[in-house]
Design a protein around this motif. Structure first.
Motif, PDB file in Angstrom:
ATOM      1  N   THR A  54      34.802  55.512  28.230  1.00  0.00           N
ATOM      2  CA  THR A  54      34.565  56.077  26.780  1.00  0.00           C
ATOM      3  C   THR A  54      33.340  55.623  26.390  1.00  0.00           C
ATOM      4  O   THR A  54      32.754  54.413  26.942  1.00  0.00           O
ATOM      5  CB  THR A  54      35.577  55.606  25.879  1.00  0.00           C
ATOM      6  N   ALA A  55      32.600  56.403  25.474  1.00  0.00           N
ATOM      7  CA  ALA A  55      31.298  55.649  24.897  1.00  0.00           C
ATOM      8  C   ALA A  55      31.134  54.418  24.310  1.00  0.00           C
ATOM      9  O   ALA A  55      30.269  53.611  24.535  1.00  0.00           O
ATOM     10  CB  ALA A  55      30.789  56.868  24.044  1.00  0.00           C
ATOM     11  N   ALA A  56      32.411  54.354  23.577  1.00  0.00           N
ATOM     12  CA  ALA A  56      32.359  53.062  22.726  1.00  0.00           C
ATOM     13  C   ALA A  56      32.786  51.703  23.785  1.00  0.00           C
ATOM     14  O   ALA A  56      32.072  50.816  23.600  1.00  0.00           O
ATOM     15  CB  ALA A  56      33.645  52.954  21.792  1.00  0.00           C
ATOM     16  N   CYS A  57      33.304  52.020  24.450  1.00  0.00           N
ATOM     17  CA  CYS A  57      33.703  50.921  25.840  1.00  0.00           C
ATOM     18  C   CYS A  57      32.132  50.839  26.752  1.00  0.00           C
ATOM     19  O   CYS A  57      31.991  49.517  26.731  1.00  0.00           O
ATOM     20  CB  CYS A  57      34.753  51.159  26.589  1.00  0.00           C
ATOM     21  N   LEU A  58      31.784  51.757  26.958  1.00  0.00           N
ATOM     22  CA  LEU A  58      30.375  51.624  27.759  1.00  0.00           C
ATOM     23  C   LEU A  58      29.551  50.963  27.073  1.00  0.00           C
ATOM     24  O   LEU A  58      28.779  49.976  27.568  1.00  0.00           O
ATOM     25  CB  LEU A  58      30.080  53.024  28.343  1.00  0.00           C
ATOM     26  N   ARG A  59      29.305  50.832  25.805  1.00  0.00           N
ATOM     27  CA  ARG A  59      28.343  50.293  24.833  1.00  0.00           C
ATOM     28  C   ARG A  59      28.677  48.932  24.724  1.00  0.00           C
ATOM     29  O   ARG A  59      27.833  47.883  24.845  1.00  0.00           O
ATOM     30  CB  ARG A  59      28.595  50.839  23.564  1.00  0.00           C
ATOM     31  N   LEU A 109      32.823  37.116  40.312  1.00  0.00           N
ATOM     32  CA  LEU A 109      33.115  37.890  41.590  1.00  0.00           C
ATOM     33  C   LEU A 109      34.546  38.412  41.492  1.00  0.00           C
ATOM     34  O   LEU A 109      34.660  39.495  41.453  1.00  0.00           O
ATOM     35  CB  LEU A 109      33.104  37.086  42.755  1.00  0.00           C
ATOM     36  N   LEU A 110      35.690  37.569  40.948  1.00  0.00           N
ATOM     37  CA  LEU A 110      37.134  38.138  40.676  1.00  0.00           C
ATOM     38  C   LEU A 110      37.247  38.819  39.594  1.00  0.00           C
ATOM     39  O   LEU A 110      38.173  39.618  39.648  1.00  0.00           O
ATOM     40  CB  LEU A 110      38.022  36.951  40.790  1.00  0.00           C
ATOM     41  N   GLY A 165      40.027  45.918  37.916  1.00  0.00           N
ATOM     42  CA  GLY A 165      40.130  47.233  38.797  1.00  0.00           C
ATOM     43  C   GLY A 165      38.947  47.892  38.249  1.00  0.00           C
ATOM     44  O   GLY A 165      39.252  49.179  38.419  1.00  0.00           O
ATOM     45  N   TYR A 166      37.874  47.454  37.832  1.00  0.00           N
ATOM     46  CA  TYR A 166      36.795  48.210  37.382  1.00  0.00           C
ATOM     47  C   TYR A 166      35.553  47.515  37.574  1.00  0.00           C
ATOM     48  O   TYR A 166      35.195  46.399  37.172  1.00  0.00           O
ATOM     49  CB  TYR A 166      37.163  48.384  35.735  1.00  0.00           C
ATOM     50  N   VAL A 167      34.638  48.229  37.946  1.00  0.00           N
ATOM     51  CA  VAL A 167      33.207  47.648  38.379  1.00  0.00           C
ATOM     52  C   VAL A 167      32.291  48.159  37.280  1.00  0.00           C
ATOM     53  O   VAL A 167      32.117  49.395  37.332  1.00  0.00           O
ATOM     54  CB  VAL A 167      32.689  48.108  39.765  1.00  0.00           C
ATOM     55  N   SER A 202      36.949  41.386  32.013  1.00  0.00           N
ATOM     56  CA  SER A 202      36.613  40.347  33.164  1.00  0.00           C
ATOM     57  C   SER A 202      36.312  39.246  32.872  1.00  0.00           C
ATOM     58  O   SER A 202      36.534  38.084  33.453  1.00  0.00           O
ATOM     59  CB  SER A 202      35.674  40.840  33.900  1.00  0.00           C
ATOM     60  N   ASP A 203      35.971  38.849  31.442  1.00  0.00           N
ATOM     61  CA  ASP A 203      35.631  37.577  30.772  1.00  0.00           C
ATOM     62  C   ASP A 203      36.754  36.749  30.671  1.00  0.00           C
ATOM     63  O   ASP A 203      36.697  35.426  30.277  1.00  0.00           O
ATOM     64  CB  ASP A 203      34.466  37.435  29.804  1.00  0.00           C
ATOM     65  N   ALA A 204      38.079  37.428  30.608  1.00  0.00           N
ATOM     66  CA  ALA A 204      39.379  36.890  30.194  1.00  0.00           C
ATOM     67  C   ALA A 204      40.232  36.364  31.302  1.00  0.00           C
ATOM     68  O   ALA A 204      41.055  35.445  31.376  1.00  0.00           O
ATOM     69  CB  ALA A 204      40.153  37.707  29.569  1.00  0.00           C
ATOM     70  N   VAL A 205      39.494  36.560  32.586  1.00  0.00           N
ATOM     71  CA  VAL A 205      40.296  36.507  33.792  1.00  0.00           C
ATOM     72  C   VAL A 205      40.173  35.014  33.968  1.00  0.00           C
ATOM     73  O   VAL A 205      41.236  34.519  34.755  1.00  0.00           O
ATOM     74  CB  VAL A 205      39.320  36.983  35.223  1.00  0.00           C
ATOM     75  N   ILE A 206      39.304  34.119  33.471  1.00  0.00           N
ATOM     76  CA  ILE A 206      39.107  32.599  33.657  1.00  0.00           C
ATOM     77  C   ILE A 206      40.479  31.925  33.104  1.00  0.00           C
ATOM     78  O   ILE A 206      40.761  31.275  33.599  1.00  0.00           O
ATOM     79  CB  ILE A 206      37.985  32.089  32.790  1.00  0.00           C
ATOM     80  N   ALA A 207      41.371  32.715  32.276  1.00  0.00           N
ATOM     81  CA  ALA A 207      42.515  32.168  31.572  1.00  0.00           C
ATOM     82  C   ALA A 207      43.449  32.094  32.873  1.00  0.00           C
ATOM     83  O   ALA A 207      44.318  31.393  32.498  1.00  0.00           O
ATOM     84  CB  ALA A 207      42.996  33.139  30.318  1.00  0.00           C
ATOM     85  N   VAL A 208      43.411  33.052  33.750  1.00  0.00           N
ATOM     86  CA  VAL A 208      44.511  32.897  34.585  1.00  0.00           C
ATOM     87  C   VAL A 208      44.649  31.861  35.593  1.00  0.00           C
ATOM     88  O   VAL A 208      45.671  31.001  35.637  1.00  0.00           O
ATOM     89  CB  VAL A 208      44.568  34.300  35.567  1.00  0.00           C
ATOM     90  N   PRO A 209      43.446  31.362  36.167  1.00  0.00           N
ATOM     91  CA  PRO A 209      43.502  30.202  36.902  1.00  0.00           C
ATOM     92  C   PRO A 209      43.530  28.709  36.047  1.00  0.00           C
ATOM     93  O   PRO A 209      44.321  27.933  36.330  1.00  0.00           O
ATOM     94  CB  PRO A 209      42.268  30.089  37.791  1.00  0.00           C
TER      95      PRO A 209
END
Length: 239
Positions: free
Chosen positions: A40-45, A180-181, A187-189, A197-204
């Motif tokens: 969506t436009a808001a998220c792409l921004r 990278l991960l 599931g989105y590039v 993707s910046d929240a992924v650090i919380a998992v490890p």
């Protein structure tokens, strides 16, 4: 500090840090980027690097309290880094203290830079931040690799598996693996920053908080163990 208290402190600080990084990510991505609406436009921004808060550089726009939460998350991670060497490295104080000071100090510098940028609403540069970022990105994975190799000569069976798992989890929380991960995990590039993707650090970090309790206490290397001594018979006294 007792060994159990040190493990409890490290575990709590890792979990708390993970929670703060998730809170920071939510400040950026919610409610504009729910799952399935990343295009969506808001998220792409919001995917523009202008809103990145873990690495702040002009031009930069602060979103809510994202940078402040991330800065406090860095401080908590620095606390965990100060404790972990004493949990993992046995009684080798000549290694524990310099590593704890170097890693915890680097994360504190980065936390100050991120937190102060959020408070002022302008990109800030803390003294020594370039060296601190290098320690976090490259130095920490190298230190963890060296620790894993050292412990591979000591731990057996389950102990070695838990050691490998903890080393892997902490390495995965370093900046390059997260970079990278992150897109793979969500599931989105994106051309810039993938949503959440910046929240992924919380998992490890959360996984590491649990594994801290499983890793065996450091012991002497098997090759360095002293052989059992045979009892000696006292020489007969001269007559």
């Amino acid at each position: 500090m007792s060994h159990i208290a040190a493990r409890a402190a490290a575990s709590f600080l890792l979990l708390a840090s993970a929670a703060l990084f998730v809170a920071a990510s939510a400040q950026r991505w919610w409610p504009a980027c729910p799952r399935g609406r990343f295009d969506t436009a808001a998220c792409l921004r919001l995917q523009d690097h202008e809103f990145d808060y873990l690495s702040v550089s002009a031009p930069w726009t602060s979103l809510g309290d994202a940078a402040q939460y991330a800065g406090v998350g860095m401080f908590l991670l620095a606390g965990a880094a100060a404790v972990l060497p004493f949990v993992l490295a046995g009684r080798a104080l000549r290694f524990q203290v310099p590593i704890a000071v170097m890693v915890a100090g680097s994360l504190t510098i980065l936390g100050v830079e991120v937190w102060w940028s959020g408070v002022t609403g302008q990109p800030q540069t803390a003294p020594g931040s370039s060296a601190a970022a290098l320690v976090w990105a490259l130095g920490v994975p190298l230190l963890l690799g060296a620790w894993w190799l050292r412990e591979s000569m000591r731990a057996d069976g389950d102990g070695m598996r838990w050691t490998s798992a903890l080393a892997g989890a902490l390495m995965a929380a370093a900046p390059l693996p997260v970079l990278l991960l992150g897109p793979l995990a969500v599931g989105y590039v994106s051309h810039d920053t993938a949503p959440w993707s910046d929240a992924v650090i919380a998992v490890p970090l959360a996984v590491a908080a649990l594994l801290v309790w499983k890793v065996p206490r450091a012991t002497r290397p098997r090759s360095a163990a002293r052989p059992p001594t045979r009892p000696t018979t006292a020489a007969p006294a001269p007559r």
